[in-house]
Design a protein around this motif. Structure first.
Motif, short mmCIF file in Angstrom:
data_model
loop_
_atom_site.label_atom_id
_atom_site.label_comp_id
_atom_site.label_asym_id
_atom_site.label_seq_id
_atom_site.Cartn_x
_atom_site.Cartn_y
_atom_site.Cartn_z
N PRO A 1 0.83 -1.22 0.00
CA PRO A 1 0.00 0.00 0.00
C PRO A 1 0.86 1.26 0.00
O PRO A 1 1.85 1.36 0.72
N ILE B 1 -8.71 10.24 2.52
CA ILE B 1 -9.55 10.21 1.33
C ILE B 1 -8.85 9.42 0.22
O ILE B 1 -7.63 9.34 0.21
N PRO B 2 -9.62 8.81 -0.69
CA PRO B 2 -8.98 8.19 -1.85
C PRO B 2 -8.51 9.28 -2.80
O PRO B 2 -9.01 10.40 -2.76
N CYS B 3 -7.57 8.93 -3.66
CA CYS B 3 -6.95 9.93 -4.53
C CYS B 3 -7.96 10.59 -5.47
O CYS B 3 -7.78 11.72 -5.88
N LEU C 1 0.80 5.32 0.68
CA LEU C 1 0.05 6.38 1.35
C LEU C 1 0.74 7.70 1.06
O LEU C 1 1.93 7.86 1.28
N ASP D 1 -2.92 4.41 -2.86
CA ASP D 1 -4.04 3.78 -2.18
C ASP D 1 -4.80 4.76 -1.30
O ASP D 1 -6.01 4.65 -1.15
N LEU D 2 -4.09 5.71 -0.70
CA LEU D 2 -4.73 6.54 0.32
C LEU D 2 -4.03 7.88 0.37
O LEU D 2 -2.82 7.94 0.28
N VAL D 3 -4.80 8.94 0.51
CA VAL D 3 -4.22 10.26 0.73
C VAL D 3 -4.65 10.72 2.11
O VAL D 3 -5.83 10.73 2.43
#
Lengths: 536, 307
Positions: free
Chosen positions: A446, A520-522, A448, A511-513
């Motif tokens: 993943p 939040i998702p990108c 981030l 995968d993740l911001v």
């Protein structure tokens, strides 16, 4: 030119008071003293007159083209500034016939001049209908042709139009008007990136500024030098330094008589911003900070006393730094620490102040993890991150980016910082980031990305070519075993050195911001931008 | 304090009784009904005290039934009733407003299953072969609507061990006169080439757009992606939860295992989890009472619901 010589002869015969004053003005300009408003206006009018004389001497087609350019350029700029754009910088000459006219000109109001000009443009446009358009019209001037009828077309920013001579000329004129030195490009540019600037660290833009510089505030000069030499690097550091320099500027500012602080201060900041972007192209975070300051300044009510206004602006800047940068990093650490579990192996790239902060906080909260720091030439920023983490007591490993696929099977998570988040979900970050995200995706690790919301920008970009930054190519030269192979790279005609600074990572690899608003998702970046705009 | 403790205890039983009485009701709906009753009976003096009691009640409910839906439903309920401006000077007035909003919320979510069914059944074409996993009441509703629309289709259901819930689903479908076949969990790869689409329910929909559902869903999603078959998820909006798992390990333990196991067993490594996480890249569309969403739109909806 024969024409100018002829006119010079004429001017020698008619040395009037105006001539003497003009000579003084030119002298003052050369000395770098800031021109007063009257002197600027006079300069402009003289240029306008000179241009008119030139038009009479040249043939009709050229005249049409220039007028067309003038008419095309005029309506989009405020009335007081357009005459300056009409002529290329030419020696200031005055003829006797024009000086009484010049004396009369200030009597005409700006509105009348504007109406005159517009009438002229309409007649010229009508006469031009049947004629073939000159191919020399640059793309940037075309959208300006009908600004009154259509809504404003977004123009390309100057710093990605370096291979367009018309855009360069415009920039040169603008900088000359603002009395900011123009920095010249250095070395051969790889053709794919020839639309970007490439500067050398050995020629800082401050060389052309006299000491003491009165046009540009000294703290801005210092800041510009720190940017161009790479002393201040990193998105957050640059924004904070910029805001502190602006605080100093506001502190030293005093409203000239008959001016309003809200309007004059904004105009004062424009040459500073041009200067800073000459030193190093502005980052997205700096752009947002400048927008915020300009908005705050123009919102100052006119009844406000100067001291009160200055104090208010200082407070605004302080609260911006506090909220958007310092408190945001606290919030982001809180969310990020939830994602770090015991036994994790975390990979970081380069030196991101935010990611370092998160890891230090997590270590303080007794999470058991170890870190792998990935580094790359020529900046070798990973060493700074390594230094900070080891100082805290975190177990670290250090590799170069070429060993990435070797160590990735060990990694459980990748934490990346960002320079900016674009509106289509792409992450703009230090060059090499997209490579790490790609390989991590292939290994199902993943990824981030940690980014404060003030770095979100409305731009859209799908590749790393369109808008990037080229660093000094001489940085790539390295001396090993006493031999410096690339020393004379400029002499080899077919060799180009490319030192890119940024690249963009597509949202499929992220995968993740983690932002201060939450995780939040990108793909939800435009949602955040929308929510922010609603708030403001 | 004593009266509060008694209330919490007695409320526990009505919740369990509700589920047993009406197995057709989603566990989250039953939970919210109990919460509403609790709200009506609550005797705290301040709004803050009221909210604290509600939070405690939700925790108690989660202890009985640790599914994701109960936790998300409870949190959404709490947010919905306290989202109004509670600026009346009288506490009982405020409480009445909250109770009114609670009733409204309950009515909305009771209707949500019907809305989802109406949306989804148009995606089932005549002669379709559908694969589904374990027993989901929402999927049942969708298939019911499609059958009522005079569409002919066959259904394959996985057995879904360890509780053999698939057999229950097959029984219900039989009662609706829909041709159904029960397959082994291991036969999903084998059967995938025969089916046209996959429809599953969800216990929770997470922020990334992924879903948490009965164990075996992830496998089915990976298989359907490999065969390029559409993978549809049907879920009501109260199942949207503010989790963001990065992988299977990242799902909190309290959702993975049944509530009684969490309380009694010491070493969770010996237990098998009941749910798994399906990432958004494997899901084609989500059908909710808020509309038909792509996985990336879920985050948008969540921001609207929670912020």
């Amino acid at each position: 030119m024969a024409d100018s010589d002829g006119r010079q002869v004429v001017s020698i015969n008619h040395s009037t008071e105006e001539d003497v004053k003009l000579q003084e003005v030119v002298q003052a300009k050369c000395e770098g003293k800031e021109l007063t408003k009257e002197e600027k206006q006079r300069l402009r009018k003289e240029k306008k007159q000179h241009k008119k004389n030139k038009k009479d001497d040249r043939g009709p087609p050229e005249k049409e083209k220039e007028k067309e350019k003038a008419s095309v350029l005029a309506p989009s700029k405020p009335a007081t500034q357009s005459p300056a754009h009409k002529a290329a910088p030419v020696p200031v000459n005055a003829s006797a016939s024009e000086s009484p006219v010049a004396a009369e000109k200030p009597a005409k109001s700006k509105a009348e001049q504007r109406a005159e000009r517009r009438a002229r443009q309409d007649t010229e446009r009508a006469s031009k209908q049947g004629k073939k358009e000159g191919g020399q019209q640059s793309a940037s001037s075309k959208p300006k042709a009908t600004p009154n009828e259509l809504q404003p077309v977004k123009r390309l920013p100057e710093h990605i139009q370096v291979d367009d001579p018309a855009a360069l000329k415009k920039l040169a004129k603008k900088l000359e008007r603002q009395q900011v030195p123009l920095r010249s490009d250095y070395g051969y540019k790889v053709s794919l990136f020839s639309h970007l600037h490439q500067y050398s660290r050995k020629n800082p833009p401050t060389q052309q500024i006299s000491i003491p510089a009165t046009v540009i505030h000294p703290s801005i000069v210092r800041l510009g030098l720190q940017y161009s030499q790479g002393i201040i690097a990193g998105s957050n550091a640059r924004s904070v330094a910029l805001l502190h320099a602006f605080k100093q500027v506001i502190q030293d500012y005093s409203t000239p008589p008959n001016e309003e602080l809200s309007r004059d201060l904004v105009n004062k900041l424009s040459p500073y911003i041009s200067f800073l972007s000459q030193c190093r192209p502005l980052s997205a975070s700096m752009g947002n900070a400048i927008k915020y300051i300009k908005k705050e300044i123009s919102n100052i009510p006119s009844q406000c006393k100067e001291e009160e206004a200055k104090r208010r602006l200082q407070e605004c800047i302080d609260s911006y730094i506090n909220e958007k940068i310092i408190l945001a990093s606290e919030a982001i650490s809180k969310y990020a620490i939830e994602k770090i579990s015991d036994g994790d192996v975390i990979l970081v790239y380069g030196c991101s102040s935010l990611v370092n902060h998160i890891l230090c906080e997590a270590f303080e909260k007794q999470r058991k993890f170890r870190v792998i720091v990935v580094d790359s030439r020529p900046r070798l920023e990973g060493r700074e991150a390594l230094r900070r983490l080891v100082k805290k007591g975190i177990r670290c490993t250090y590799v170069l980016i070429s060993a990435l696929s070797y160590i990735l099977p060990e990694v459980s998570k990748v934490f990346l910082g960002a320079h900016a988040l674009l509106a289509n979900g792409y992450v703009m970050s230090r060059v090499g980031t997209s490579q790490i995200a790609l390989v991590a995706k292939a290994y199902n690790v993943p990824v981030l990305v940690c980014c404060e919301t003030y770095k979100f920008c409305e731009r859209v970009q799908t590749d790393s070519f369109e808008s990037n930054e080229l660093d000094d190519p001489d940085d790539l030269i390295v001396t090993r075993n006493g031999k410096t192979h690339l020393e004379n790279w400029q002499t080899v005609k077919s060799l180009g050195l490319l030192n890119l600074v940024y690249d963009v990572t597509p949202p499929d690899f992220v995968d993740l911001v983690i932002t201060d608003l939450g995780m939040i998702p990108c793909t939800s970046v435009p949602v955040v931008l929308r929510v922010k705009n609603v708030d403001q | 304090m004593n009266s509060h403790a008694v209330l919490v205890h007695t409320k526990d039983d009505p919740f369990v009784i509700k589920i047993r009485e009406d197995p057709d009701v989603a566990s989250a709906v039953a939970a919210i009904r109990s919460l509403l009753k609790f709200l009506k009976r609550d005797q705290s003096e301040t709004i803050l005290g009221l909210r604290e009691n509600m939070t405690k009640a939700i925790h108690r409910l989660e202890e009985t039934d640790s599914s994701v839906a109960v936790s998300s439903g409870g949190e959404l309920f709490l947010r919905f009733i306290s989202l109004t401006s509670l600026e009346h000077p009288d506490l009982s007035q405020c409480k009445n407003v909250m109770i009114e909003r609670g009733e409204l919320f309950l009515k909305k979510i009771s209707l949500s299953r019907g809305k989802v069914g109406k949306l989804c059944h148009t995606f089932i074409k005549d002669g379709a072969k559908i694969l589904t996993h374990s027993s989901s009441r929402v999927v049942l509703k969708v298939l019911e609507n499609a059958a009522a629309d005079n569409k002919r289709f066959t259904v394959y259901v996985t057995e879904s061990q360890p509780d053999s819930a698939g057999k229950l689903m097959a029984q219900k479908l039989c009662n609706l006169n829909i041709p159904v076949t029960v397959v082994l969990d291991a036969a999903v790869g084998y059967i995938m080439e025969k089916v046209d689409l996959v429809i599953v329910g969800a216990e929770g929909v997470v922020e990334s757009g992924g879903v948490i559902n009965k164990i075996g869903t992830y496998q089915m999603a990976v298989c359907s992606k490999a065969h390029n078959k559409p993978f549809y998820v049907v879920a009501e909006s109260f199942k949207f939860v503010r989790l963001y798992p990065l992988n299977q390990q990242d799902v909190p333990d309290r959702f993975k295992y049944k509530a009684d196991i969490l309380k009694t067993v010491k070493d969770l490594n010996q237990e098998h989890p009941m749910i798994d996480y399906t990432p958004p890249s494997l899901i084609t569309l989500l059908f909710t009472d808020l509309g038909v969403l792509t996985p990336s739109a879920v985050s948008d909806e969540l921001i609207k619901l929670y912020l």
